[in-house]
Design a protein around this motif. Structure first.
Motif, PDB file in Angstrom:
ATOM      1  N   ARG A 233      25.044  42.478  36.496  1.00 47.33           N
ATOM      2  CA  ARG A 233      26.520  42.143  36.790  1.00 47.33           C
ATOM      3  C   ARG A 233      27.130  40.790  37.544  1.00 47.33           C
ATOM      4  NH1 ARG A 233      29.136  47.442  39.618  1.00 47.33           N
ATOM      5  NH2 ARG A 233      30.580  45.811  40.344  1.00 47.33           N
TER       6      ARG A 233
ATOM      7  N   ALA B  58      35.746  34.947  33.211  1.00 50.13           N
ATOM      8  CA  ALA B  58      36.450  35.729  33.947  1.00 50.13           C
ATOM      9  C   ALA B  58      38.022  35.238  33.723  1.00 50.13           C
ATOM     10  CB  ALA B  58      36.074  35.637  35.406  1.00 50.13           C
TER      11      ALA B  58
ATOM     12  N   LYS C 219      32.305  40.089  49.700  1.00 53.70           N
ATOM     13  CA  LYS C 219      31.530  39.918  48.517  1.00 53.70           C
ATOM     14  C   LYS C 219      29.841  40.183  48.879  1.00 53.70           C
ATOM     15  CE  LYS C 219      31.186  37.418  44.213  1.00 53.70           C
ATOM     16  NZ  LYS C 219      31.708  36.256  43.381  1.00 53.70           N
TER      17      LYS C 219
ATOM     18  N   ALA D 229      36.744  41.009  39.902  1.00 55.53           N
ATOM     19  CA  ALA D 229      35.572  40.218  39.354  1.00 55.53           C
ATOM     20  C   ALA D 229      36.018  38.710  38.955  1.00 55.53           C
ATOM     21  CB  ALA D 229      34.969  41.025  38.008  1.00 55.53           C
TER      22      ALA D 229
ATOM     23  N   GLY E 127      38.405  37.112  40.165  1.00 59.90           N
ATOM     24  CA  GLY E 127      39.074  36.218  41.123  1.00 59.90           C
ATOM     25  C   GLY E 127      40.269  36.100  41.524  1.00 59.90           C
TER      26      GLY E 127
ATOM     27  N   ARG F  38      39.354  46.416  39.402  1.00 61.08           N
ATOM     28  CA  ARG F  38      38.022  45.864  39.006  1.00 61.08           C
ATOM     29  C   ARG F  38      37.845  44.593  38.134  1.00 61.08           C
ATOM     30  NH1 ARG F  38      33.812  49.796  39.614  1.00 61.08           N
ATOM     31  NH2 ARG F  38      34.833  51.895  40.106  1.00 61.08           N
TER      32      ARG F  38
ATOM     33  N   GLU G 204      26.496  39.764  47.702  1.00 58.02           N
ATOM     34  CA  GLU G 204      25.533  39.012  46.606  1.00 58.02           C
ATOM     35  C   GLU G 204      23.838  39.399  46.601  1.00 58.02           C
ATOM     36  OE1 GLU G 204      26.716  35.294  46.827  1.00 58.02           O
ATOM     37  OE2 GLU G 204      28.552  35.299  45.565  1.00 58.02           O
TER      38      GLU G 204
ATOM     39  N   ASP H  69      29.365  40.158  39.213  1.00 55.45           N
ATOM     40  CA  ASP H  69      29.968  39.986  40.638  1.00 55.45           C
ATOM     41  C   ASP H  69      29.128  40.383  41.590  1.00 55.45           C
ATOM     42  OD1 ASP H  69      29.922  42.621  39.432  1.00 55.45           O
ATOM     43  OD2 ASP H  69      31.695  43.333  40.539  1.00 55.45           O
ATOM     44  N   GLN H  70      27.902  40.674  41.230  1.00 56.82           N
ATOM     45  CA  GLN H  70      26.894  41.221  41.994  1.00 56.82           C
ATOM     46  C   GLN H  70      25.584  40.462  42.356  1.00 56.82           C
ATOM     47  OE1 GLN H  70      27.018  43.984  44.109  1.00 56.82           O
ATOM     48  NE2 GLN H  70      29.430  44.441  43.668  1.00 56.82           N
TER      49      GLN H  70
ATOM     50  N   LEU I 277      33.698  48.296  46.454  1.00 60.05           N
ATOM     51  CA  LEU I 277      34.528  47.115  46.069  1.00 60.05           C
ATOM     52  C   LEU I 277      35.994  46.902  46.945  1.00 60.05           C
ATOM     53  CD1 LEU I 277      34.496  47.503  42.051  1.00 60.05           C
ATOM     54  CD2 LEU I 277      33.452  45.863  43.403  1.00 60.05           C
TER      55      LEU I 277
END
Length: 297
Positions: A235, A288, A85, A32, A34, A28, A87, A237-238, A71
């Motif tokens: 989040r 990140a 992804k 997240a 990259g 994860r 988003e 990543d979302q 994921l």
């Protein structure tokens, strides 16, 4: 290959955290941060086993959890790849909440009320002008995946009789307007990039240190009086924050278009928030990268 850069002792059998959860959190974090971008083929089950000295059942349990969370994608005979992804976009300058902005026929947004209780908070007390507060903690999800944790404080006198059940899958702003005659029409907000603390990470089902976007501030009614103080973790990543920006007629600098976060704010305030939001992507990347580097030490 990503797995070659991972320490063979990264997973700790003596930890209270199950091995499959440790492996899942490792992947994860890489997604997240990259290191494993969308479309990347993951190591095989055998490679995971050999690298970390774990059983196939542990690997399969970890991959199953990542698949359930959307994921990764698993195909028979093709291995696992990082999922495209998905988003969710939120316009910072709009007063409507996250659920109203992203809810579609494909993205059903649900809201769970985790707590509704009396709770003191110096920032909320200063914003609302009272220490008699109601604290509401809500978790917003798309499908089964949490995407935002919302902590809101209201003056108790504003919402007499409000119960947790009144806000399950219901907009707080809509409830304020319809039930209490208090429409939310403006606000002052700040945007920051942070790493998930232990308590927030647990509620949002993300690893400690995962990058999050925080939107916090005060909402005002039509008379300009403070109605709520809130802090919402999204989040990283979302959820993506969108900001409308344009050239100022006076000096050519970037600023909000009309209909901004707070129509009563000064130009300097609007410019400051716009600049903060425009720097947000860069800040998240730095977070990140740092988190990933520290986790591999």
């Amino acid at each position: 290959m990503w797995i070659d850069d991972q320490s063979p002792t990264r997973l700790d059998p003596a930890s209270d955290v199950p091995l499959h959860r440790q492996l899942g959190d490792t992947v994860r974090t890489a997604i997240a941060g990259g290191q494993l971008p969308p479309g990347t083929r993951l190591p095989t089950e055998a490679q995971f086993q050999e690298r970390f000295g774990i059983s196939r059942s542990v690997v399969r349990q970890a991959l199953s959890g990542l698949t359930s969370d959307g994921l990764i994608q698993r195909g028979r005979g093709h291995g696992s790849v990082v999922a495209p992804k998905h988003e969710h976009h939120r316009a910072v300058q709009k007063m409507s909440g996250l659920s109203a902005q992203i809810a579609t026929s494909d993205d059903v947004v649900t809201t769970e009320v985790l707590r509704l209780e009396s709770d003191a908070d110096p920032r909320a007390e200063a914003a609302l002008g009272t220490s008699d507060l109601v604290s509401i903690l809500r978790l917003r999800s798309v499908g089964t995946e949490p995407i935002a944790l919302i902590h809101t404080w209201l003056a108790r006198s504003t919402v007499p009789g409000l119960q947790a059940s009144d806000l399950v899958n219901v907009s707080l702003h809509a409830t304020l307007a319809a039930r209490y005659g208090v429409p939310v029409s403006a606000g002052r907000r700040q945007v920051r990039a942070v790493a998930a603390s232990g308590s927030v990470a647990a509620e949002m089902s993300v690893p400690i240190g995962a990058p999050l976007l925080v939107l916090e501030g005060t909402s005002l009614d039509s008379a300009g009086s403070a109605v709520e103080y809130f802090c919402t973790w999204h989040r990283g990543d979302q959820v993506v924050f969108d900001v409308d920006a344009g050239a100022s007629a006076q000096d050519g600098s970037r600023s909000f278009k009309s209909g901004s976060v707070n129509p009563h704010s000064s130009p300097d305030e609007a410019l400051g928030l716009s600049a903060s939001a425009l720097r947000l992507a860069e800040s998240l990347t730095e977070f990140a990268t740092r988190i990933s580097d520290e986790s591999q030490r």
